[in-house]
Design a protein around this motif. Structure first.
Motif, mmCIF file in Angstrom:
data_model
loop_
_atom_site.group_PDB
_atom_site.id
_atom_site.type_symbol
_atom_site.label_atom_id
_atom_site.label_comp_id
_atom_site.label_asym_id
_atom_site.label_seq_id
_atom_site.Cartn_x
_atom_site.Cartn_y
_atom_site.Cartn_z
ATOM 1 N N LEU A 34 0.832 -1.202 0.000
ATOM 2 C CA LEU A 34 0.000 0.000 0.000
ATOM 3 C C LEU A 34 0.869 1.255 0.000
ATOM 4 N N THR A 35 1.957 1.250 0.765
ATOM 5 C CA THR A 35 2.879 2.394 0.796
ATOM 6 C C THR A 35 3.462 2.653 -0.589
ATOM 7 N N TYR A 38 0.873 4.143 -3.146
ATOM 8 C CA TYR A 38 0.674 5.600 -3.064
ATOM 9 C C TYR A 38 1.871 6.348 -3.651
ATOM 10 N N HIS A 39 3.072 5.831 -3.429
ATOM 11 C CA HIS A 39 4.262 6.462 -4.001
ATOM 12 C C HIS A 39 4.205 6.409 -5.537
ATOM 13 N N LYS A 41 1.509 6.106 -7.400
ATOM 14 C CA LYS A 41 0.421 6.981 -7.873
ATOM 15 C C LYS A 41 0.886 8.434 -7.918
ATOM 16 N N ASN A 42 1.660 8.857 -6.913
ATOM 17 C CA ASN A 42 2.104 10.257 -6.830
ATOM 18 C C ASN A 42 3.312 10.577 -7.697
ATOM 19 N N SER A 141 -6.396 3.647 -10.283
ATOM 20 C CA SER A 141 -6.855 3.574 -8.893
ATOM 21 C C SER A 141 -5.983 2.627 -8.093
ATOM 22 N N ILE A 142 -6.122 2.737 -6.779
ATOM 23 C CA ILE A 142 -5.446 1.851 -5.839
ATOM 24 C C ILE A 142 -6.526 1.022 -5.161
ATOM 25 N N PRO A 144 -6.757 -1.089 -2.045
ATOM 26 C CA PRO A 144 -6.061 -1.541 -0.838
ATOM 27 C C PRO A 144 -6.532 -2.931 -0.396
#
Length: 147
Positions: A34-35, A38-39, A41-42, A141-142, A144
């Motif tokens: 998950l970490t 997000y990295h 995605k950004n 999308s993510i 989780p």
């Protein structure tokens, strides 16, 4: 040779040929923490330094394949799956270990390499892609704790 079908009954190989000609995109998946999701995605994907198909970003049209990654989950992390839109470009099929272009396909003008389902290269029997240029991949999308 057996045909493998997507969720709409279209053979993967004929769909692949169609997409390369028309420049269409696939919905694909990438399993990670998950970490890291997000990295990514950004900041976008980074090409791996190596792997079964050499350097690149490893993705699959199979969410079942993506959901088991990373195989070894770090302590205090949870899995996540990134849903992606991928422009595969010119694709080289790599369907056996030791294929002459297994790790050098990009040097021969290909944008992606594809391991078809049940060809003996992936223990799960599920298909896999390696995309050379991370800019061909858009994170949609993510998911989780997927699946």
């Amino acid at each position: 040779m057996a045909n493998f079908f997507d969720d709409f009954g279209v053979p993967f190989e004929s769909q692949l040929e169609h997409d390369v000609r028309r420049g269409r995109r696939y919905i694909m998946y990438h399993g990670t923490t998950l970490t890291a999701a997000y990295h990514i995605k950004n900041h976008g994907f980074q090409r791996s330094s190596d792997g079964m198909l050499g350097p690149g970003v490893y993705v699959s049209r199979s969410i079942q394949k993506a959901r088991v990654y990373p195989i070894i989950l770090p302590f205090n992390e949870q899995r996540a799956v990134l849903k992606l839109r991928v422009r595969v470009g010119k694709v080289k099929k790599i369907d056996y270990q030791g294929h002459p272009l297994q790790k050098t396909w990009h040097q021969h003008g290909y944008d992606s390499a594809w391991v078809p389902p049940n060809c003996g290269m992936v223990p799960s029997g599920l298909e896999e892609y390696c995309v050379w240029d991370p800019s061909r991949i858009e994170v949609l999308s993510i998911i989780p704790g997927c699946c």
